[in-house]
Design a protein around this motif. Structure first.
Motif, mmCIF file in Angstrom:
data_model
loop_
_atom_site.group_PDB
_atom_site.id
_atom_site.type_symbol
_atom_site.label_atom_id
_atom_site.label_comp_id
_atom_site.label_asym_id
_atom_site.label_seq_id
_atom_site.Cartn_x
_atom_site.Cartn_y
_atom_site.Cartn_z
ATOM 1 N N ILE B 224 0.819 -1.219 0.000
ATOM 2 C CA ILE B 224 0.000 0.000 0.000
ATOM 3 C C ILE B 224 0.856 1.274 0.000
ATOM 4 O O ILE B 224 0.674 2.160 -0.822
ATOM 5 N N GLY B 229 -3.425 5.268 -0.809
ATOM 6 C CA GLY B 229 -3.535 3.869 -1.239
ATOM 7 C C GLY B 229 -4.382 3.050 -0.276
ATOM 8 O O GLY B 229 -5.028 2.078 -0.675
ATOM 9 N N ALA B 233 -8.147 2.939 -2.703
ATOM 10 C CA ALA B 233 -8.029 1.838 -3.684
ATOM 11 C C ALA B 233 -8.639 0.574 -3.098
ATOM 12 O O ALA B 233 -8.737 0.419 -1.875
ATOM 13 N N TYR B 235 -7.601 -2.442 -2.814
ATOM 14 C CA TYR B 235 -6.741 -3.248 -1.941
ATOM 15 C C TYR B 235 -6.754 -2.687 -0.511
ATOM 16 O O TYR B 235 -6.956 -3.411 0.465
ATOM 17 N N GLY B 236 -6.539 -1.362 -0.409
ATOM 18 C CA GLY B 236 -6.531 -0.715 0.902
ATOM 19 C C GLY B 236 -7.883 -0.811 1.576
ATOM 20 O O GLY B 236 -7.978 -1.062 2.780
ATOM 21 N N ASN B 237 -8.943 -0.643 0.776
ATOM 22 C CA ASN B 237 -10.297 -0.681 1.325
ATOM 23 C C ASN B 237 -10.614 -2.055 1.922
ATOM 24 O O ASN B 237 -11.165 -2.152 3.032
ATOM 25 N N GLN B 300 -6.975 -8.473 -5.848
ATOM 26 C CA GLN B 300 -6.954 -7.036 -6.155
ATOM 27 C C GLN B 300 -5.529 -6.603 -6.500
ATOM 28 O O GLN B 300 -4.578 -7.071 -5.877
ATOM 29 N N SER B 303 -2.340 -1.465 -4.075
ATOM 30 C CA SER B 303 -2.477 -0.004 -4.234
ATOM 31 C C SER B 303 -1.190 0.622 -4.762
ATOM 32 O O SER B 303 -1.225 1.566 -5.544
ATOM 33 N N THR B 310 -5.989 5.673 -7.942
ATOM 34 C CA THR B 310 -6.569 5.726 -6.593
ATOM 35 C C THR B 310 -7.396 6.999 -6.423
ATOM 36 O O THR B 310 -7.100 8.037 -7.007
ATOM 37 N N LYS B 483 -10.940 3.172 -10.946
ATOM 38 C CA LYS B 483 -11.276 4.154 -9.912
ATOM 39 C C LYS B 483 -12.789 4.184 -9.681
ATOM 40 O O LYS B 483 -13.246 4.208 -8.543
ATOM 41 N N PHE B 486 -13.842 1.161 -7.827
ATOM 42 C CA PHE B 486 -13.516 1.254 -6.405
ATOM 43 C C PHE B 486 -14.532 2.115 -5.666
ATOM 44 O O PHE B 486 -14.986 1.759 -4.566
#
Lengths: 119, 543
Positions: B224, B229, B233, B235-237, B300, B303, B310, B483, B486
């Motif tokens: 991340i 990130g 994004a 992945y982070g979410n 995923q 990020s 992102t 984006k 996401f």
């Protein structure tokens, strides 16, 4: 209780997750080196992971979403892929990628670009 | 069939992690919690057999899942690429490592069947079983995210596998505790074993959580790197969702640990038998959801690889901004007219009608849920209970609404046939399942609340809600607008967390005594209200 456990198991088995892939293009040469008009050229892509080119497909998409398969070969660096574009008339195009990453994820990506007459 | 192949390929990761945890975590339970070879151990055969049977089941299911994973991958490639993936697939790491993993899982299965089951108290046999697991774990290392990275591959693979083992110790241990509780209820084990093994497991659980943090933190940092990130994004979410759910699971673990300490202080079994087992059941739901989220996370793009895609924190917050719900829908003709431009690759034109159509669907669904949660709150009052207890009928209405509205390009409103749309598009397949689930939820829950003796019917609601939460956490709008996808995903994942809270709250409301029962019930209804509010304010980005 056994019935509840069976339901739980069935529901767990039926759960899903996203199909968004893992392999993505981190750099491409389209921005730095525009595709020339009516002249065959090569596009350089860099992926964030190792890709299995034998199990991947790349298409050139032109007006009307007409797709033509194009050849892809490994570049000099790991994760680098070279695409051979045919001679293209001015207009909007896209490169559609179906990439099998080494970690087993089959992912799709899209790169849109324009072919413009030099000013 | 591409849709269904993609769907099955994506879900199998969570199933695989579950069975991996049952097998590996079960062995760790045997080694560090049960220790059947101890001279002081007062275990009967029923307990030892139950323990080993669960590990045996896990290993057998792992073999089947791993082979299915390979088969699904072949099917997916064949339908996506439109050609046979052979012989190239035989040379991939996926095939070779997958086959090795299935082979070692099969070796474990055979060893348990032929040797461990006949020598339940032999330390040597337990150690041999663990030794078989080592190559299995090493083979698994080649199948994780880090194996395909271009740099620091060894470090990432080691960290990920260690993370998986820690998770397996926790989840596998929880499954063993549930099996132990089953024996306790049947009076098939000595009474003192229940608190004793709970106490021993709390130490193992503590080490597992510490290992999860020690391995997870550098992995998160590597994949991340930036605050954006983490916030903006997919992945982070999903990692954020994992952290939230882990917090919930740890909350239950902490309550259980307190109850165990209380038992050893005053020797009262009350909390340990009337509350703790149900907290553990709720914890299991959360842990299973975490495993499916973890599998989703692995698919995923990290990020760190997509900084140009992102979203900013302002864009994320805007998705939850309060606003007047959309009351009017564009016509179906307007929607269809814009679809060709919206889905075009070359010459794409964003469709305002499609965005407005989606907003309307989400906002009206939000109104359904908010009104239902209001009636659900009233149903706790004696004065209004008689008629407000019918509030789950709203789910049936919502299911019918979604059936007509959620995929307007397909039957019954659109030109694409029912079967064609369902099995060739993973997203539509998920919508169809969700719609069916919502309708059935309404049907069963209404009957459960109205019937004098509903039997096990009330338990379907929390189970189906948990399943709905899993689907929301895994919901994906497959496409190329990362984006936009996401920003749509971020609302769905938060609703997934609330759906899980709704499920756990209702489960505990059904199982606990007062006052815990009432608190859990209120939390459950409040989570439903929160889902309604998120949907009411939903606005899809224009694309």
């Amino acid at each position: 209780m056994r019935f509840v456990i069976r339901i739980l198991l069935a529901l767990t088995l039926a759960a899903s997750q996203g199909a968004f892939g893992h392999a993505v293009v981190t750099h491409n040469s389209l921005k730095l080196k525009p595709v020339p008009v009516n002249q065959a050229s090569q596009v350089e892509l860099s992926f964030n992971s190792k890709v299995e080119l034998d199990l991947s497909e790349v298409f050139l998409v032109s007006a009307g979403d007409v797709m033509t398969s194009i050849s892809a070969s490994p570049g000099a660096k790991p994760g680098q892929v070279l695409l051979d574009l045919p001679a293209l008339a001015p207009g909007e195009y896209a490169i559609k990628l179906k990439i099998f990453a080494a970690d087993g994820h089959l992912s799709e990506d899209l790169l849109r670009f324009f072919v413009k007459e030099p000013k | 069939m591409e849709g269904i192949a993609n769907y099955l390929d994506s879900l199998i990761g969570g199933v695989d992690l579950t069975f991996y945890s049952i097998a590996i975590g079960g062995l760790l339970w045997g080694l560090f919690v049960l220790r059947p070879w101890d001279e002081n151990a007062n275990y009967n055969s029923a307990l030892l057999q139950k323990t080993v049977n669960l590990i045996h089941f896990g290993s057998k299911a792992l073999v089947i899942t791993q082979l299915s994973k390979i088969g699904l991958k072949i099917w997916l490639m064949a339908v996506t690429l439109g050609k046979s993936p052979f012989p190239a697939f035989f040379h991939t790491v996926q095939f070779n490592a997958g086959l090795a993993r299935a082979t070692f899982a099969f070796a474990l299965y055979l060893f348990i069947k032929q040797a461990l089951k006949a020598n339940l108290r032999s330390k040597t046999h337990w150690l041999v079983a663990t030794a078989i697991v080592i190559p299995l774990v090493m083979a698994a290392a080649w199948l994780v995210h880090g194996a395909s990275r271009l740099e620091d591959r060894g470090l990432l693979m080691t960290l990920t596998v260690s993370h998986q083992i820690a998770a397996a110790a926790w989840v596998g241990g929880i499954f063993q505790i549930l099996a132990l509780w089953g024996l306790k209820k049947q009076n098939a084990i000595a009474e003192e074993l229940w608190p004793l093994l709970l106490k021993r497991f709390s130490t193992v659980g503590f080490v597992a959580v510490a290992l999860l943090l020690v391995t997870g933190t550098p992995l998160a940092w590597y994949y991340i790197r930036t605050f954006q990130g983490f916030i903006g994004a997919g992945y982070g979410n999903l990692l954020m969702v994992k952290i939230m759910m882990m917090g919930l699971a740890l909350g239950f673990a902490w309550i259980n640990r307190q109850a165990v300490e209380e038992y050893f202080a005053c020797r009262s079994l009350y909390a340990l038998t009337v509350r703790v087992p149900y907290y553990i059941e709720a914890e299991t739901l959360i842990l299973l959801t975490i495993l499916f989220t973890a599998a989703s996370l692995a698919s995923q793009p990290p990020s760190v690889d997509i900084p140009h895609l992102t979203a900013t924190w302002e864009e994320v917050l805007n998705m939850f901004h309060p606003r007047v719900p959309r009351w009017e829908s564009p016509t179906h003709e307007a929607l269809i007219a814009g679809e060709a431009g919206r889905t075009a690759i070359v010459g794409q034109i964003p469709s305002e009608a499609a965005t407005a159509w989606s907003d309307y669907n989400h906002n009206i669904s939000g109104i359904f849920l908010t009104v239902m949660s209001f009636f659900a709150m009233l149903s706790y009052s004696e004065r209004f209970h008689r008629w407000t207890r019918y509030w789950p009928i709203g789910f049936m209405g919502l299911g019918i609404f979604l059936f007509f509205r959620s995929d307007a390009e397909s039957w019954p409103l659109g030109p694409i046939g029912f079967w064609d749309s369902t099995f060739n598009n993973g997203e539509i397949l998920q919508h169809r399942i969700a719609t069916f689930l919502v309708f059935m939820l309404g049907l069963y829950e209404t009957r459960a609340r109205v019937k004098a003796d509903p039997g096990i019917l009330p338990y379907l609601f929390p189970l189906m809600s948990a399943f709905g939460g899993m689907m929301l956490l895994a919901h994906s709008h497959v496409g190329f607008e990362a984006k936009t996808a996401f920003l749509i995903q971020v609302g769905h994942t938060l609703m997934g967390v609330f759906a899980l809270i709704l499920a756990c709250g209702r489960w505990l409301e059904l199982k606990l005594d007062a006052p815990g029962k009432n608190i859990a019930g209120f939390i459950s209804v409040f989570a439903l209200f929160q889902i309604g509010v998120i949907l009411m304010f939903y606005r899809e980005p224009l694309y």
